[in-house]
Design an enzyme around this catalytic site. Structure first.
Site, short mmCIF file in Angstrom:
data_model
loop_
_atom_site.label_atom_id
_atom_site.label_comp_id
_atom_site.label_asym_id
_atom_site.label_seq_id
_atom_site.Cartn_x
_atom_site.Cartn_y
_atom_site.Cartn_z
N CYS A 24 0.83 -1.20 0.00
CA CYS A 24 0.00 0.00 0.00
C CYS A 24 0.87 1.25 0.00
O CYS A 24 2.07 1.21 0.29
CB CYS A 24 -0.89 0.06 1.25
N ASP A 31 19.23 37.48 -13.42
CA ASP A 31 17.93 37.79 -14.02
C ASP A 31 17.40 39.12 -13.53
O ASP A 31 17.42 39.42 -12.32
CB ASP A 31 16.93 36.68 -13.67
#
Length: 498
Positions: A38, A448
């Site tokens: 599971c 940037d």
């Protein structure tokens, strides 16, 4: 990083007992009394700790003789974040397995791409994942088969071929072994429980899937970035979905991706169904769906400057790409120009050199041109400054000749060095390719303009060297810090289109 977490038995037991979905995909719980495995968040009553064993992959569970739980469907949990935040041999191998290389080229092909022997690859994968490359590829084939069985009306023989099985018998045996149901039983079970629209994906040619992710997920910058930079003909935002064409190993595809509260809706049209697992893997990678946002945000919150940004909109992802070479070309086209100008340049290349495709559902017209197609372009026809033209043609030639390889298996450090050696490749271009094409979670765009402007407004150092030094505290998640810093601006990349 939670490398080897499945070996921490006490921590795994606590996660299972609290049904903590954050750990889905990090490890799998195998129950000795039922021989079922599971995900940690399985809704059934947790087994006794002495009956639990833990494994690092679904393939390891299957190889140990456990069957997938019918309630929690562990084969559909998000992938482990480790493979997208590491650049070592095992992580690169896992990304290649997800991209279907073992099915197409075998284990020797996987080893050849990585530059190691098959024995070394198998030994390292077994040591860390409890399963070798063949078992991992088999688990992926089983998951693909289940998707096609449950979401299409295709004949089983066609599904077996599309999922990569060598024979119908192997297909039937694998499905029974992994899911404890025959292919027909799986389809009947899905038909009884689903509440889908009337038209079957198998008859319409469109596969409708759900792509899971770890919460939280903030879709604004993720889809906003993709939509704002979309190249006409290759990408579009239509009816609340980001749509684009895909160049795939066996053909081409068109995908529509829609953000939903608990999943990403995915509509796929493929010219060859064998490309289904690759298409899903690339879309998940583009949307960064296997990330662990809790771990990322916890680290960034330790900085008092970033904490309010994270608290305001947690779960930001890094928008990536489905084609690393395409992104590198577009990064060069975007050097020192506006987003609109970069889209215009790219659209001209697409119209002139892209491969036409038919899109019955929208306005997509082409695949982005391959490096080989672009290598035939007359440089004099490119409407860009001569220095950028040289940068563009050098990159294309390197990609087309195979001297530069950009892919899920790229070594981040080596590829950075190769890119920096090319004319016209400075820190911004290399870092944006590292962040969005190579998937380096620690790539940082210190040069940037938007980042420097955000830093200045927040009282952070704004010069690249000083900002890089300040950002050391954000490692290894600086690419995610970039998303939070960009989000302080009003640029369209930060907002979901209306």
């Amino acid at each position: 990083m939670r490398n080897g977490m499945y070996e921490d038995v006490e921590r795994c037991v606590r996660a299972v007992q609290s049904k903590d979905a954050r750990f889905d995909g990090w490890f799998f719980t195998a129950v000795l009394t039922t021989m079922i495995y599971c995900r940690p968040s399985c809704p059934v009553v947790p087994p006794k700790p002495e009956n639990m064993t833990f494994h690092p992959s679904a393939a390891a569970c299957q190889q140990a003789g456990f069957r997938a739980c019918k309630r929690c469907r562990p084969d559909t949990s998000p992938g482990s974040p480790e493979w997208d935040q590491r650049a070592d041999l095992v992580a690169r191998a896992m990304r290649l397995v997800g991209d279907g290389v073992v099915d197409r080229e075998g284990v020797p092909g996987l080893a050849r791409r990585l530059g190691y022997s098959t024995r070394q690859i198998e030994r390292q994968l077994l040591a860390e994942l409890g399963a070798g490359p063949l078992a991992l590829a088999r688990a992926q084939r089983a998951q693909t088969a289940r998707l096609l069985i449950e979401t299409t009306a295709l004949p089983m023989a066609q599904i077996a071929f599309a999922a990569g099985f060598a024979s119908i018998r192997t297909f039937n045996d694998t499905v029974r072994e992994v899911f404890a149901l025959s292919p027909s039983d799986l389809r009947e079970r899905a038909a009884r429980t689903r509440t889908r629209q009337a038209n079957s994906p198998g008859t319409s040619g469109v596969l409708s899937l759900r792509l899971p992710f770890r919460a939280p997920l903030n879709p604004d910058n993720l889809f906003g970035h993709l939509a704002a930079t979309a190249v006409p003909g290759v990408e579009e935002w239509r009816d609340g979905a980001y749509r684009r064409t895909l160049r795939l190993p066996y053909g081409h595809g068109i995908v529509g991706l829609t953000p939903e509260p608990d999943h990403i809706g995915c509509r796929l049209t493929l010219s060859d169904l064998r490309d289904l697992p690759v298409a899903i893997s690339r879309c998940r990678r583009m949307l960064d769906l296997d990330a662990d946002p809790v771990a990322v945000d916890e680290q960034l919150r330790t900085d008092p400057v970033l904490a309010p940004l994270v608290d305001k909109a947690p779960g930001r992802r890094v928008p990536r790409t489905v084609d690393e070479a395409e992104f590198a070309v577009r990064a060069v086209l975007g050097q020192q120009v506006s987003t609109a100008a970069a889209r215009t340049h790219a659209a001209r290349l697409v119209t002139a050199h892209g491969e036409p495709v038919h899109d019955p559902e929208g306005g997509l017209t082409h695949l982005f041109p391959s490096p080989e197609a672009l290598a035939a372009v007359d440089p004099e026809t490119l409407a860009m400054p001569r220095t950028r033209r040289t940068t563009f043609t050098t990159l294309i030639r390197q990609l087309a000749d195979g001297d530069l390889h950009l892919g899920v298996d790229s070594d981040w450090a080596e590829t950075r060095d190769q890119l920096l050696a090319l004319p016209g490749f400075g820190p911004w271009t290399v870092d944006v390719i590292a962040m969005r094409a190579l998937g380096d979670p620690d790539a940082f765009l210190a040069t940037d303009l938007g980042i420097r402007r955000a830093a200045q407004e927040l009282g952070l150092p704004s010069t690249p060297a000083a900002l890089t030094a300040r950002a050391a505290a954000w490692r290894p998640w600086r690419a995610y810090a970039v998303q939070y810093l960009w989000a302080t601006d009003s640029h369209p990349i930060n907002f979901l289109p209306l």
